[in-house]
Structures are given as structure tokens and as C-alpha cells.
Design a protein around this motif. Structure first.
Motif: not given
Lengths: 582, 471
Positions: B184-189, B249-252
């Protein structure tokens, strides 16, 4: 110890206070001996672009000079090989470092142990000029390799070895130059990749490169020695089109450059080409192919070089008198490699971050194509087909626009066609080929005047349809007069039955020109016959109900390429079906 | 451990500059020791003579020019590897955060990996049954493929990914070893929790390696997250012969982190401010999917990215599409109409499917059915566009049949629900049922034999009855 690494930023390495290097010289960097090239020299700093990952490189490590520009080794053993961007055989790298590529692999570009049965073509006392053949050997069962004197040398032959088996580094002849120096000739020579190999003369373009793809051969042909671009967003089938051309076009040698593309795709090319049988020679496709694979995760600087490596190999075979086709997939990745390196050099960017010299680099590359008389005489050609991957599928971006200026055939791949699984998705309204005029005489001679008239009529029906579709989009097709409805039906026939081509169908994947002409004639015959009926107030819907349209659409599958006489059966069939509704 | 260097020369965002360092390699790891004894990891990103630029993973807050001591580790960033990774949770930089103690590594590997030699690759051919009709029939997922999901904020891409994991796991052969690597990259908890819960419910949690870099975590770590995850995936696949499904997730967010980092280094920006090397950088992640010749295992990637403003031409989806082997595109209108999964099939594609379907893999008619469904659905769009101008009543009978096909296709084929798991036979039969709504002449992508075998207008009756009832 002045020749040492001073600074490191990605693939760009700089040295301080040295005057030992020349521009474009190949160097080895660091203890691992990474391959690099000198790309900038100032009084204080010498800049090197390194073709491998610089992880772990330290300042103070040595830089070794080689005294020569980045070159390829030319000799027997190039065909059937698969190279990375700087001519290192990937098979040998795999044997040396396993499935994953290590840095600093040093492998010889050509097999130095293999012997070839060489026939010498010169005798002592002969005077050899650059480009003249002094020995030949069968490189693969279908390609004879002709060893030519380097374009930079000339002299009198003073010693010749007898015919026999030699490796590429064995001396087979000795010449004495005008200065009195003796030069030993082996089966191979070196040539710098960024310098075009000289030729005697450039010939005008007059022969097509036959691809067996209907939309290309008929509507947008490419000439031997010509240039074409295949632009298309992702998923529009650029790679598929390139594969089809590589498999079926009538060139003697194929150079396929996978430049910054997918690893699995290169594996697929490798597998497919070794299984495929070339219909003309009955041998495996790999016997006439050399692959250059610099996938997107391999070092970016080698990606920049891969295009030049490919074209230099192509020119070498052209000089032997072969017709070479080179597929570059994709030139956008190469342009991006230029941008990436330019960024690291902190050069002033022009459009969209691309360096200002992008157009001149593209021009230099495409100008290396041509139909030539090599120095050694005869004829040979290099045809370049470059894929372009426009950012955001927008054809107005710099790489597509600049490429358009330097190529003369433009096969625009269309997203809407690809979504409808119309392959090849070459848009017949936005594509063009400037070669038709020059190739007209050839087509007239080989296939008769009617080929040209048929293709012109086909193009105008499609043009007419495009105009009518504007109206249909607004008010539907029901309100059109019957003759215009017929145009729409016939265009559909052309689109589905002629332009669409199934690469996975045994017969449809490659279609000889005679069949292409025959198919056009059948479609146009139907068009004329149906037009007669429409003039007699018979509605198009009635004609469609006879099922004849469906029969014509399927003719591409039902007429095998070796039984073209079957096409004659269609004319009475059309007459019969149409007579049934009168 | 080598000498410690006291103090810094310069601090700029996540970057610090050190002077008078010797014997330091490019990409080497370093450790910054703060006054209170806490440690932060850093990486060398540029060297110029005896001056080195370091990127600090946990950010530079609290660091002054005087209060840190730096020591270099002599090797690039490494990930500890063992089969014990499964069931564990790590932060973005590969440090365990589940409180179960450190990893006892049997080996360590450079997280950047090395490029897989194209001649050593095995061309992927085995399909993965996901049990989702739209994917299995039209965008078939192949083992060793990289197939991203292009989505937008607020759409249920996470649900789709969770369903794929759940159903692919069930339909895999029992004796083959299967595991999931989740980054998980930069996703919400909440998103991280959602996946954890889904993995638990489908009973795979003890076979999942999780890497969590939440949106509040440092961006520099985010750049390492997918690399740590892929190092783990490659180890399990190629060394231990397992089939690994990697979800990124999320590559953006990843690309945005890269942009932020690049601009703090003062690099010349390319399109939309993203660095010029974004393509190469993304490729170095995506290209790590595949199968090694002679090996047993495989790495299959399903990266998820949210298209900013649903724009598929944005640099991140655009470049991703050029690297990956196809894409699954989700559509907002369908999502709003309650169709799940809202796969927009026309722009979606699986490049590897042609070699992994048909006789011997799925069923002989698979390729023909899928081509015909694509082509028919493309015509539905034309018919709809026309209908919106001249009204449905004015359309020709053919166009009307396409409109009907379109509605039924969306209702029965695409809209499937989270819990339905269809076999490939069910999916293909359903495809034929739908194609039978059209007249026989319209099936121009299928050869006669198959049409005779499968096509039957009677098959379509069930939809017409169903439609009459719902009306």
C-alpha cells in the motif's frame, strides 16, 4: 591518477581535470568495468554516460580509456543472435550471470570459437577498394555472409589463405596499403555506431516492400529503402503490426529493435520467430533475423544506443547487397531516453522537456534509410519502420510531430478501431503514403494498370463513406437515398472484408498481392452490379438479404493463398444472387 | 561499522548534504543517528567528489546541521528474506510494524533487483481464473502478467482486487503454492484495514506479506515500498517456487511521491512536473512481473491506480499502459448505475490473453466469443449515440437489436456482484446466450462451424422473459 570518477548521478558520471579522452569515445568505468561513452568535455569536467546501473560505484574508482568510439563488431554470427543495446549477446550474458543481468558482464559480440567454411574471393596482386568482398561464407543456411574490406582501407592483396574453416579472428588475407602498411584481414571488422557507413550512390526509390498486409500494400505502401512511422496509443496494436511486418515482409534480413519495451514481448518474438517458417525459403525465421532487446527495465543509456546499434548492423548487410528492414519499437522510448539523459546533464529543455536536438537526432536516424549502391557495387536497401508511442495518445506531441517530418509513410493507429477489435487498426483517413507515385510504375508492370485504378476506387468509396457518416451520425442511415445506402454497405464490406486482417488465421495472416487485387476486383464488381440494381429501384436492404455480402466478407478465409483460381467462382455467384431478386 | 560523520552541510526537504565523505558508493545506505538515540535510514542519491547527497526516509524534521551522526553501511538498501515473511506486516521501508519482532533472514537482497534477461524469461501462458465474467472472457489474466486496474477516486477498485484475490485463490490448483504480496502506497488507513479484513475472510491472511505506507507516512519511504514488496515477491516466487500475486495500490501516489522527491532534488521536470525518468522508473517496478525459465514460481502484478480527474491520458496511467500488458479500466457511469464490477470493456485489454486461451487452456470458442462481444459492444455505443440524437424509435431493427444486446450484456454479463464466482464455461455460455440476441449475419468475427454449434436465437429468450418481468 587523474582518470578517476568524480561525481555520480544516475547514469551520468563525471571526471575532473583530465585531457585524455575524446568525444564519443567508449570507456570502462569503475572496478566493475561498466561500459560508458564520453558525451561532454570541458576544461574542468569530462562527462560520461554509463550504459549500466551505477549502484555501488564510488568516486575515485578508475576510468579506462579504449581510444575508440562506441562500435559494433561486424562479421558472421550476427544473425540468429539476440543482443542488448550495445551488442552484447543476451544468451552469453545469461550463461555468465544467470537469469538476471549483472553489471559489467564482458562478453564477445560474436562467437569467437565457431568456424565457418570460408571461400576466398581474391588472389594476390588484386587491388581491393573499401567495400569490396574478399571472402564469403554461409552464415545461416539462407544467408551468405560477404566479408568486405573496411570502407576506410584500400590496398593490394599480398597474401591469401586457402579456402577452409576459419573462426572470425583468423587472418584470411593480408593487404598492403598505398602507404606501405600491411593490414591483416579477418572475417570481422569494427564500425562506430553513430557514423553512417558510406555508400557509392543513393538510388531513386522504385520498388515496394511487400508486406502481405492488405491495408499497407494496397492503400499505404512502403518502398524498399523507405521510411514509415506507426504511431498509436497503448493497446492499438503497434507491436502486433511490427511483428506482422517482421514476419512477412519480403526483405532478406530483419533487424528487430525492442527499444524500451516489455520483456515478455521480446520473449514472445524470440519464441515465435524460432518456430515460424519463412514461406519463401522454408527455413526458420530466425535465420534471417537479428534481435536487439533493450527492455524498459534495462539501463536507459543502452536504450539510447540500441537504435544506432541496430541501424549499423542493418547498413552492414545492406553493403553486402541485401534488402534489410529494420523495425524499431518504439522510437518514443528512445526519445525519452534522450530526454532523461539530457535532464541529468541539466541541458536546457525545449518542448515537453525533450532536448532541443530531438528533431535533428530523429532526422539523422531516418536518413540512414535508403536504396543504395554500396561501395562494393550491386544494390541494397535499408527500410526503417519506427513505432511511435505518443504520450496520452495525442499525435500533436513532439516525437510524433517531428517523426512525421522525416518519414514518408504514416500508418496512424486508431483507438476507436482497436476498441472495436478492427485489426490492423490503421486509420484509412489519417494515414498516408507518399510512395504511391514512385511505386506506380512497379505496380503497373507487375499487376497491371487495374491495381492502381482499383485501389483508387476503393479509397474514394471509403472517403465517400466518411463524408456520409457525418450525416448518418445526425439523422440515422434510414433516410439516406438508396445509392448512398449502397456506399455505406460497400464500405462496410471493404472495412470488414478487406482492411481487417486476421493475424492468427493461417491464410489471412499473409496475403499475396494477386489475392489482394482479386479481392478488390470482386468487391468492386459487386459494387457495380448492385449499383445497376439500385438504379432499377431495388432497395439495398433486399440486396443485403441475399447473404451475398456475408459471402464476400468471408472470402478472405475461404480462398486459400495457393488456390487463387477459386476467386473466379465469386463473379457468377454474385450474378446469380443478384439475379434472384430482380 | 565504519566511521561516523558528525554534522551536516545542508538540509533541503528530505535531502541532506554531507561534506568530506570518502569511499561512499552510489545508492549506498546510511544511518542517521539523532541525539536522542533514534535512528533514521538514508540513501545516497548523488555524489560529487567528497560531497554526498542523501535522501532521509523518515523525513528531516528535527534534524539540524549539528545534531546528527551519519554512518554508511557499505551496501545498497536490502530486504531480509525468508519464508517467514508471510503473515507479517511491514512499513514502507521493510521494517516489521506488527510487533512480532525482527525478521530472522536466511538471505538478503538488493531491493532494486536486477533486470530479468529476456532470453531467460518464460512466455506466460497459464490463465488465472478470477471467476469474474468480464475479466475471464474479455481481459483474461495470465500468470506472470502485469495487469493494472485503472480507476478513479471513489470507485470500488479495492473491492475488485479483493474479489480477484479471493476467487483466484479458490480456483488455483490445490497443490500449487499461492501467496499474496500486498503493497500500500499512500493509501488511507481504512483501505489498509479493508484489505486486511478481506484477506482474513478469504482465509489467505497467513499467506499475505503486507507493506503499508499510509498517506501520512514519509514520501521517501513510499518510493521504496513497491521495491521492498517486489524483492519479497521475487524471492518467494523464484527461490521458493510459489505463485505470487502482487497488489500495488495506489501507483498514482507513488508517482506523486517520486515527483515531490524529484523536485526537491532540483531536477528538470517533464510532463506535468513528473521527472523525465518516470517511464524508466515505473518500468523498473512493473517489469519485475514474470516467470523465469526453468523455475516453478511466478510473479503476477495487479497494480491499482486512480486516474486524476478520471483522465486516462494523465502521465501516470498513460505511461503505465505503455509498460503493462493491458489494463482493466473502470467506468464511473457504470459504477453510478450500480453495475459491479464496473469494467469498461472497450478500453480494457489483456495483451497476453491470445496465447493463454482457447483449446487446451479454456475452450476453443473463447477467442471468437470475446472478439465478437467486443465488436458488438462497440456497435452498441454507436447505436446509443444515434439513439440519443434521433430517438430509439427511429432506429433500424439492427440498431435496436444492438441496444437490447447492450442492456442485457451490462445487466447479465458485466453486473455480477461481489460473491458470485463463475466458471469459464458459465461465462462463455452466457456470452453465447447474449450473442444470440443478435441476428446471425451480425456475427462477423466467428467462423461458420462455431456459429452452427452454439448460435441459437432460442437461447436469448431467457433475457427477454427476464426483461418482461422486471418491467
Amino acid at each position: 591518477m587523474s582518470n578517476t570518477v568524480y561525481s555520480i548521478n544516475g547514469p551520468v558520471v563525471k571526471m575532473k581535470d583530465t585531457r585524455d579522452f575524446s568525444m564519443m569515445e567508449m570507456v570502462y568505468v569503475g572496478n566493475k568495468k561498466l561500459v560508458g561513452e564520453v558525451i561532454g568535455i570541458t576544461d574542468a569536467m569530462t562527462t560520461i554516460q554509463v550504459y549500466e546501473s551505477t549502484t555501488g560505484l564510488k568516486p575515485g574508482e578508475p576510468v579506462y580509456s579504449t581510444g575508440a568510439p562506441l562500435s559494433v563488431t561486424l562479421g558472421p554470427g550476427i544473425l540468429q543472435n539476440i543482443y542488448d543495446g550495445i551488442q552484447r549477446p543476451l544468451q552469453d550474458i545469461a550463461a555468465q550471470s544467470g537469469a538476471f543481468i549483472d553489471e559489467g558482464s564482458s562478453v564477445s559480440p560474436l562467437d569467437e570459437k565457431k568456424t565457418y567454411p570460408v571461400t576466398l574471393k581474391v588472389r594476390p596482386g588484386d587491388y581491393l577498394k573499401g567495400g569490396m568482398v574478399y571472402a564469403t561464407c554461409p552464415e545461416t543456411p539462407i544467408i551468405e555472409h560477404r566479408c568486405m574490406l573496411s570502407p576506410l582501407l584500400e590496398g593490394e592483396v599480398i597474401k591469401v589463405s586457402p579456402d577452409g574453416d576459419y573462426t572470425i579472428n583468423d587472418v584470411v588475407a593480408v593487404i598492403r596499403t598505398s602507404k606501405g602498411e600491411e593490414k591483416e584481414l579477418t572475417l570481422c571488422q569494427k564500425w562506430p555506431i553513430r557514423t553512417p557507413r558510406p555508400v557509392a550512390k543513393r538510388l531513386p526509390i522504385e520498388r515496394p516492400l511487400i508486406t502481405g498486409q492488405r491495408v499497407i500494400d494496397t492503400l499505404f505502401p512502403i518502398a524498399k529503402g523507405g521510411t514509415a512511422a506507426v504511431p498509436g496509443g497503448f493497446g492499438t496494436g503497434k507491436t502486433m503490426t511490427q511483428h506482422q511486418l517482421a514476419k512477412w515482409c519480403d526483405a532478406d534480413i530483419i533487424v528487430y529493435i525492442g527499444c524500451g519495451e516489455r520483456g515478455n514481448e521480446m520473449t514472445q518474438v524470440l519464441e515465435e520467430f524460432s518456430e515460424l517458417i519463412d514461406p519463401k525459403t522454408g527455413r526458420a525465421m530466425t535465420d534471417r533475423t537479428v534481435l536487439i532487446a533493450n527492455t524498459s527495465n534495462m539501463p536507459v543509456a543502452a536504450r539510447e544506443a540500441s537504435i544506432y546499434t541496430g541501424i549499423t548492423l542493418a547498413e552492414y548487410y545492406r553493403d553486402m547487397g541485401y534488402h534489410v528492414a529494420i523495425m524499431a519499437d518504439s522510437t518514443s522510448r528512445w526519445a525519452e531516453a534522450l530526454r532523461e539523459i539530457s535532464g541529468r546533464l541539466e541541458e536546457m529543455p525545449a518542448e515537453e522537456g525533450f532536448p532541443a536536438y530531438l528533431p535533428s537526432r530523429l532526422a539523422e536516424f531516418y536518413e540512414r534509410a535508403g536504396y543504395m549502391v554500396p561501395l562494393g557495387g550491386g544494390e541494397g536497401s535499408v527500410t526503417i519502420i519506427g513505432a511511435v508511442s505518443p504520450q496520452g495518445s495525442d499525435f500533436s506531441e513532439p516525437v510524433t510531430q517531428n517523426t512525421k517530418r522525416f518519414v514518408r509513410a504514416f500508418w496512424a493507429l486508431d483507438k476507436a478501431l482497436a476498441y472495436a477489435r478492427h485489426y490492423p487498426a490503421i486509420n484509412w483517413m489519417t494515414s498516408y503514403s507518399e510512395y504511391m507515385e514512385e511505386l506506380g510504375d512497379w505496380f503497373k508492370k507487375e499487376l497491371g494498370e487495374e491495381f492502381l485504378t482499383c485501389r483508387q476506387r476503393l479509397a474514394s468509396i471509403l472517403g465517400e463513406e466518411a463524408r456520409l457518416m457525418e450525416i448518418v451520425k445526425l439523422i440515422g442511415s434510414d433516410v439516406l437515398p438508396e445509392d448512398q445506402k449502397l456506399v455505406i454497405e460497400v464500405s462496410k464490406l471493404i472495412r470488414v472484408g478487406f482492411l481487417q486482417q486476421n493475424a492468427f488465421h493461417a491464410d489471412d495472416t499473409y496475403v499475396p498481392l494477386e489475392k489482394q487485387l482479386g479481392m478488390m476486383k470482386i468487391i468492386l464488381y459487386f459494387n457495380d452490379a448492385a449499383m445497376e440494381l439500385v438504379k432499377k429501384n431495388i432497395p439495398v436492404s433486399l440486396i443485403a438479404q441475399t447473404g451475398i455480402l456475408d459471402t464476400i466478407v468471408k472470402m478472405k478465409y475461404n480462398i486459400p493463398n495457393n488456390q487463387l483460381e477459386k476467386m473466379e467462382e465469386y463473379y457468377p455467384l454474385i450474378d446469380e444472387k443478384l439475379a434472384s431478386i430482380q | 561499522m565504519s566511521v561516523q560523520i558528525l554534522g551536516l552541510k545542508e538540509i533541503n526537504g528530505p535531502l541532506v548534504v554531507l561534506d568530506h565523505v570518502t569511499d561512499v558508493g552510489y545508492d549506498e545506505m546510511a544511518e542517521l543517528c539523532m541525539e536522542d538515540g533514534t535512528r533514521r535510514l538514508a540513501r545516497v542519491v548523488e555524489i560529487e567528489g567528497d560531497r554526498a547527497v542523501l535522501q532521509v526516509f523518515e523525513g528531516t524534521s528535527g534534524i539540524s546541521l549539528k545534531n546528527v551522526r551519519t554512518s554508511f553501511q557499505g551496501h545498497p538498501m536490502e530486504m531480509p528474506l525468508t519464508t517467514e515473511l508471510m503473515g507479517r506486516i511491514f512499513n514502507g521501508a521493510g521494517t516489521p510494524i506488527d510487533g512480532l519482532g525482527p525478521i530472522l533472514a536466511s538471505e538478503r537482497a538488493d531491493i532494486n533487483g536486477k533486470p530479468l534477461n529476456p532470453v531467460s524469461r518464460e512466455y506466460p501462458r497459464n490463465y488465472i481464473r478470477t471467476g469474474i465474467s468480464s475479466i475471464d472472457a474479455l481481459i483474461t489474466l495470465i500468470r506472470g502478467q502485469k495487469l493494472p486496474i485503472f480507476s478513479g477516486s471513489g470507485m470500488n477498485h479495492n473491492k475488485l482486487a479483493a474479489q480477484i484475490v479471493k476467487q483466484a485463490q479458490i480456483s488455483g490448483d490445490g497443490d500449487e503454492k499461492f501467496a499474496v504480496v500486498f503493497a500500500a502506497m499512500g493509501v488511507k488507513n481504512d483501505v489498509a484495514d479493508y484489505f486486511k479484513k478481506q484477506f482474513e475472510e478469504s482465509g489467505v491472511l497467513e499467506r499475505v506479506v503486507m507493506f503499508l505506507n499510509l498517506s501520512s507516512d514519509p514520501i521517501v519511504e513510499r518510493i521504496l515500498t513497491p521495491r521492498c514488496a517486489l524483492a519479497a515477491a521475487e524471492y518467494l516466487a523464484y527461490e521458493k517456487g510459489m505463485h505470487i500475486l502482487v497488489i500495488l495500490t495506489d501507483m498514482t501516489s507513488y508517482a506523486e511521491a517520486l515527483r515531490e522527491f524529484s523536485s526537491s532534488k532540483g531536477e528538470i521536470p517533464g510532463r506535468k512536473g513528473y521527472p523525465g525518468y518516470l517511464y524508466s522508473d515505473l518500468a523498473s517496478i512493473y517489469e519485475r512481473a514474470g516467470i523465469v525459465k526453468g523455475g516453478k514460481g511466478s510473479v503476477t502484478q495487479i497494480p491499482i491506480l486512480t486516474m486524476p480527474n478520471d483522465d486516462i491520458t494523465h502521465p501516470v496511467p498513460d505511461l503505465t499502459g505503455y509498460i503493462t500488458e493491458g489494463q482493466i479500466v473502470l467506468d464511473r457511469t457504470m459504477d453510478q448505475n450500480g453495475i459491479y464490477p464496473p469494467v469498461s470493456i472497450l478500453p480494457s485489454l489483456s495483451r497476453l490473453m491470445k496465447d493463454g486461451i482457447g483449446e487446451g487452456y479454456t475452450r476453443a470458442d473463447h477467442s471468437a466469443v470475446s472478439n465478437q462481444l467486443f465488436s458488438a459492444y462497440a456497435k452498441v455505443q454507436d447505436a446509443r449515440a444515434l439513439a440519443s440524437v434521433i430517438g430509439e424509435e427511429e432506429l433500424s431493427d439492427t440498431d435496436k437489436s444492438y441496444l437490447e444486446f447492450g442492456r442485457m450484456f451490462e445487466q447479465y454479463f458485466l453486473d455480477q456482484g461481489f460473491s458470485e464466482n463463475r466458471t469459464i464455461e458459465q461465462t462463455l455460455e452466457l456470452g453465447w446466450d447474449l450473442l444470440s440476441l443478435l441476428s446471425r449475419e451480425e456475427l462477423d468475427r466467428i467462423d461458420e462451424m462455431m456459429i452452427t454449434q452454439f448460435y441459437n436465437p432460442q437461447r436469448a429468450k431467457r433475457f427477454r422473459r427476464g426483461a418482461a418481468q422486471t418491467r
